[in-house]
Design a protein around this motif. Structure first.
Motif, PDB file in Angstrom:
ATOM      1  N   ASN A 529       9.447  74.757 -22.620  1.00  0.00           N
ATOM      2  CA  ASN A 529      11.045  73.710 -22.907  1.00  0.00           C
ATOM      3  C   ASN A 529      10.342  72.299 -23.077  1.00  0.00           C
ATOM      4  O   ASN A 529       9.523  71.735 -22.674  1.00  0.00           O
ATOM      5  N   LEU A 531      11.812  69.910 -23.978  1.00  0.00           N
ATOM      6  CA  LEU A 531      12.519  67.811 -23.716  1.00  0.00           C
ATOM      7  C   LEU A 531      13.001  67.578 -22.592  1.00  0.00           C
ATOM      8  O   LEU A 531      12.702  66.398 -22.062  1.00  0.00           O
ATOM      9  N   ASP A 532      12.949  68.776 -21.757  1.00  0.00           N
ATOM     10  CA  ASP A 532      13.636  68.010 -20.105  1.00  0.00           C
ATOM     11  C   ASP A 532      12.285  67.609 -19.192  1.00  0.00           C
ATOM     12  O   ASP A 532      11.106  68.435 -19.113  1.00  0.00           O
ATOM     13  N   ASP A 706      13.008  75.282 -29.633  1.00  0.00           N
ATOM     14  CA  ASP A 706      14.089  74.222 -29.605  1.00  0.00           C
ATOM     15  C   ASP A 706      14.946  75.158 -30.557  1.00  0.00           C
ATOM     16  O   ASP A 706      15.511  74.514 -31.633  1.00  0.00           O
ATOM     17  N   SER A 708      18.374  75.296 -30.741  1.00  0.00           N
ATOM     18  CA  SER A 708      19.980  74.380 -30.438  1.00  0.00           C
ATOM     19  C   SER A 708      19.011  72.959 -31.383  1.00  0.00           C
ATOM     20  O   SER A 708      20.038  71.877 -31.636  1.00  0.00           O
ATOM     21  N   ARG A 710      17.736  70.404 -29.757  1.00  0.00           N
ATOM     22  CA  ARG A 710      17.980  68.598 -29.040  1.00  0.00           C
ATOM     23  C   ARG A 710      17.009  67.819 -29.049  1.00  0.00           C
ATOM     24  O   ARG A 710      16.631  66.789 -29.053  1.00  0.00           O
ATOM     25  N   TYR A 711      15.407  68.983 -28.957  1.00  0.00           N
ATOM     26  CA  TYR A 711      14.311  68.576 -29.072  1.00  0.00           C
ATOM     27  C   TYR A 711      14.432  67.233 -30.411  1.00  0.00           C
ATOM     28  O   TYR A 711      14.040  66.292 -29.825  1.00  0.00           O
ATOM     29  N   ARG A 713      16.525  66.743 -32.674  1.00  0.00           N
ATOM     30  CA  ARG A 713      17.804  65.144 -32.401  1.00  0.00           C
ATOM     31  C   ARG A 713      17.042  64.201 -32.290  1.00  0.00           C
ATOM     32  O   ARG A 713      16.789  63.296 -32.282  1.00  0.00           O
ATOM     33  N   LYS A 714      16.303  64.523 -30.756  1.00  0.00           N
ATOM     34  CA  LYS A 714      15.859  63.331 -29.950  1.00  0.00           C
ATOM     35  C   LYS A 714      14.828  62.448 -30.628  1.00  0.00           C
ATOM     36  O   LYS A 714      15.452  61.013 -30.766  1.00  0.00           O
ATOM     37  N   SER A 720      19.340  64.206 -37.357  1.00  0.00           N
ATOM     38  CA  SER A 720      20.437  64.765 -36.274  1.00  0.00           C
ATOM     39  C   SER A 720      21.991  64.913 -36.718  1.00  0.00           C
ATOM     40  O   SER A 720      22.554  65.821 -36.498  1.00  0.00           O
ATOM     41  N   ASP A 724      21.925  73.711 -35.820  1.00  0.00           N
ATOM     42  CA  ASP A 724      20.909  73.898 -34.920  1.00  0.00           C
ATOM     43  C   ASP A 724      20.089  74.562 -35.530  1.00  0.00           C
ATOM     44  O   ASP A 724      18.943  74.814 -35.419  1.00  0.00           O
TER      45      ASP A 724
END
Ligand SMILES: Cc1cc2nc3c(=O)[nH]c(=O)nc-3n(C[C@H](O)[C@H](O)[C@H](O)COP(=O)(O)OP(=O)(O)OC[C@H]3O[C@@H](n4cnc5c(N)ncnc54)[C@H](O)[C@@H]3O)c2cc1C
Length: 795
Positions: A529, A531-532, A706, A708, A710-711, A713-714, A720, A724
């Motif tokens: 992952n 992002l987290d 990734d 969805s 999320r990464y 988009r950040k 953004s 998805d």
């Protein structure tokens, strides 16, 4: 000589003298004894001549006032066996008296000294019959010790010796330059170093500021080779200074442990227990834990900020602001930790080979971590030869890896080429290492064979690593951002906060504890992952800077596995082994990890140049997964392992840019840059290790890791508003939605041909692979001599 006071009855002479070691008739002139004799005769006085050290005169022959005309009959000569014959415990003194004084002296002595023990009498008889041939080697041993102690003490900052002793076994040194009184100095020396000297005040008011140091400590061992003798003397000299000098290190726990082992091995060799060493390290490693065995030693930790690791010779950035800040925070934390232990941190900026010879006193020893790569080893070599000239020994310790290089079950030259074989070879060792470690292990100079991962050092108590008084004044100011020799464009002030990555051991331990308290449980599933924060351990910055030892992480793993050995703990250990493997790859293959043709020696032709490289570094390739990761790197100094694999693959196989440009970019920008982890991962990404070649389809990877978005988009706010599904391939947007991404570049590699292009390019290059003459290959600029020949001229 001062004329005698009228009515003088007795003149007392002491030569060679205690406490200075001065000798009348030598240090002063022969005429002094003549003059004293004339005065004694003029006053009709007796002379008491203490000549107990007369057999220990090193320069010239001993002289005595009794040898002057008419002096024997008015001179009492006092002597004894305890000095020259070393009968210190069972003392026996004697005197030669003028006839007229024999009876009165007997009357004085008879009730005080009776019943001489027979074996002492027998010893004295033998001693007095000792021929000169037996005395001579002992005298020359003392002389050598005198020379050494005098030389070392005279060269010690804060200490001066006015008289080089011509006899006896003492030396009087002035310690006022240390900023301590002689009493304080003697006390601290005893308390902190376990070395006793005498405060000069015990000899009277004139002794204030002086200490008396003896140099008779060592047992004579004439059978030893000269070199060993010298080493002994050196130890003696250093011990004599006592003080000083234990300086120690920016050593990681692993490293500190090895340094400690090294010292213990020296002491097993028989030089006694009071070791005074200068420990310091000149390349970026920090102290994690000090061995308890260091307790009582005065220490000094020196950190040298070498401008060569901050900027390339052409003055472009080599250490980015994030890594520099992490280093700086680590130095501040290290200083605070050392101060708690009673020590301090000395910070210097410059080339270690130029800075350290001026800083380290002769006779000290410098301990640094053994480096494995060319540039670091060259610094080390230059440092060693400079320090040799100022008589500072350099010792190396192995550090940084989980497995000590000496504990590998094979010669590093025979390191398996494949990681899997390496891992499987070590597997049984790891199983053993999971066993509890017997406490007595700490007392062994070598690890037991079944324990292949050495334990971390126990924590030291507060105040247990005292700083030498001699060095107190040299410590200098606390590390400041201004000390960092950064290329001028960089500033620490405008960096965004990096709450996760704060430099220093405590922060690293905190992260370790936190990660093991929960997030580790899912590492096997989350490690890819991007992002987290808790997806992977994020321990690499602390490991790379030496704030944390891999052994510390292993220790935590071992404890964790006692509760439950899970897939996650297995994969974390796996990751630590990859790290070890790459360090040993560098040991085996040397500078090939920096060669364009890599370890396998295959030629690759690069069609990508500055334009492609610039798109990649700025995150403008039009491939969201690549761009997101490259922007994260630039803005934070961090990128996940999944991200690194993908951007490296894209640069090499899709943009066809020389992999070394990517490695250099990572070196400048990663907060966790580590020379072997970085360059070996890159050479592997370029398929130049001889092993499997991994090429990544960054579009597929983006969907997979990734899903969805999320990464993405950040890091790519301009995407953004995409769904998805859309966000991974914005070029596929329907025409009516194209306006949503007008700020984002078109893909730099034709996406229609993308998957095909990857395959074709790789296949063609593999076919073209030919062995190369490595010396002619353009290489890493500092690690090898040539300068960036892979750069295309700007068009
Ligand atoms: C092209 C490229 C360059 C890299 N450059 C570096 C570098 O300069 N410094 C660096 O520490 N790592 C480097 N890595 C390895 C890896 O990406 C990082 O160690 C990892 O992402 C750090 O995150 P983590 O601490 O959460 O790792 P975790 O997954 O939690 O792993 C735990 C530890 O194992 C070690 N480790 C894990 N994977 C690797 C690996 N592939 N190679 C070496 N050690 C590994 C690290 O010390 C890491 O902290 C690079 C990887 C690639 C593909």
């Amino acid at each position: 000589m001062v004329p005698a006071v009228p009515g003088t009855k007795l003149i007392i002479l002491c030569s060679p003298g205690n406490p200075t070691g001065g000798v009348l008739g030598f240090v002063l002139t022969r005429e002094d004894l003549d003059c004293a004799a004339e005065i004694a005769k003029a006053c009709n006085s007796w002379v008491l001549s203490d000549e107990i050290y007369s057999r220990l005169v090193f320069d010239g022959n001993p002289d005595s006032i009794a040898l002057r005309e008419d002096m024997l009959k008015r001179t009492v000569i006092l002597d004894g066996c305890s000095k020259a014959f070393a009968m210190t415990g069972w003392r026996l003194g004697f005197g030669l008296f003028p006839e007229e004084l024999v009876e009165p002296a007997k009357n004085l002595a008879i009730n005080s000294w009776t019943c001489l023990p027979p074996f002492v009498a027998a010893g004295a008889e033998t001693a007095l019959a000792t021929p000169e041939e037996v005395m001579a080697p002992m005298r020359s041993e003392y002389k050598a010790r005198r020379d050494l102690v005098y030389e070392k003490l005279s060269g010690t900052p804060g200490i001066s010796v006015a008289v080089c002793p011509a006899g006896a076994m003492y030396l009087l040194a002035n310690v006022t330059g240390t900023g301590l009184s002689s009493g304080e100095f003697a006390d601290r020396l005893l308390q902190e170093q376990g070395v006793a000297v005498l405060d000069g005040n015990f000899f009277g008011a004139g002794g204030d500021g002086l200490i008396r140091k003896g140099h008779a400590e060592f047992v004579l061992n004439s059978g030893r080779a000269l070199a060993e003798q010298e080493k002994k003397f050196q130890a003696c000299g250093v011990q004599a200074r006592t003080q000083h000098l234990m300086t120690a290190s920016l050593l990681s726990g692993a490293l500190a442990f090895d340094a400690w082992m090294l010292l213990r091995q020296s002491s097993v060799d028989g030089f006694g227990t009071t070791y005074v060493y200068t420990f310091c390290i000149v390349l970026p490693r920090y102290l994690e834990r000090h061995p308890a065995a260091m307790r009582g030693w005065s220490t000094l930790v020196i950190y040298v900020l070498d401008p060569r690791s901050f900027a390339w010779p052409e003055e472009t950035e080599r250490m980015g602001a994030f890594r520099a800040r992490f280093l700086w925070e680590s130095l501040l934390a290290l200083r605070a930790d050392l101060q708690r232990l009673g020590s301090d941190l000395v910070l210097r900026t410059g080339k270690p080979e130029e800075v350290l010879p001026d800083l380290l006193p002769p006779g000290s020893a410098l301990i640094t971590q053994e480096e494995v790569t060319a540039e670091e080893r060259a610094v080390d070599q230059r440092l060693r030869s400079r320090l040799e000239t100022v008589k500072v020994d350099v010792e190396h310790c192995w550090g940084s890896t989980l497995f000590h290089i000496e504990d590998l079950p094979f010669d590093p030259a025979n390191l398996p080429e494949s990681f899997t074989v390496f891992k499987n070879t070590l597997a049984p060792e790891l199983k053993c290492a999971c066993n509890a470690i017997p406490p007595e292990y700490l007392d062994l100079p070598k690890p037991k064979t079944s324990l292949s991962i050495r334990p971390c050092m126990p924590e030291l108590e507060l105040g247990s690593l005292p700083l030498s008084a001699v060095f107190c004044k040299d410590v200098g100011h606390p590390p400041s951002w201004a000390d960092m020799p950064l290329p001028s464009s960089q500033s620490g002030d405008d960096l965004p906060a990096a709450p996760l990555f704060k430099g220093g051991e405590r922060a690293g331990l905190h992260r370790l504890e936190y990660y093991f308290s929960g997030p580790l449980a899912t590492y096997a599933e989350t490690k890819n992952n991007m992002l987290d924060a808790d997806a992977s351990s994020k321990l690499s910055p602390w490991l790379a800077h030496g704030c944390l030892s891999p052994r510390r992480v292993f220790e935590a793993l071992r404890k964790h596995e006692m509760q439950a050995a899970t897939a996650s703990s297995y994969w974390l250990l796996f990751a630590l082994l990859v790290r070890d493997f790459f360090r040993f790859v560098a040991v085996k293959h040397g500078s090939r990890i920096f060669h364009g043709a890599g370890i396998s020696g295959k030629r690759l032709d690069w069609s990508g140049g500055d334009e492609e490289f610039a798109m990649w570094t700025t995150g403008q390739t039009g491939y969201p997964l690549v761009d997101g990761n490259m922007r994260e790197l630039k803005q934070t100094g961090w990128m996940s392992n999944r991200g690194r694999q993908n951007v490296a693959s894209f640069l090499i196989w899709d943009l066809q840019v020389d992999w070394r440009r990517g490695a250099r970019w990572f070196e400048a920008n990663l907060i966790d840059y580590d020379v072997t982890s970085n360059w070996c991962n890159w050479v592997a990404a370029a398929g130049l290790t001889g092993g499997r070649i991994n090429k990544f389809n960054v579009v597929k990877q983006s969907h997979q890791y990734d899903p969805s978005g999320r990464y993405l988009r950040k890091w790519l706010p301009e995407l953004s508003s995409l769904t998805d599904e859309e966000i991974h391939e914005p070029w596929k947007l329907a025409p009516e939605r194209q306006h949503l991404v007008h700020d984002y570049p078109r893909p730099c590699v034709d996406p229609g041909k993308f998957a095909f292009a990857v395959k074709q390019a790789a296949g063609a290059r593999e076919k073209a692979g030919k062995p190369l003459k490595l010396a002619s290959t353009p290489l890493h600029p500092l690690r090898e001599s040539s300068m960036r020949p892979w750069h295309k001229p700007a068009s």
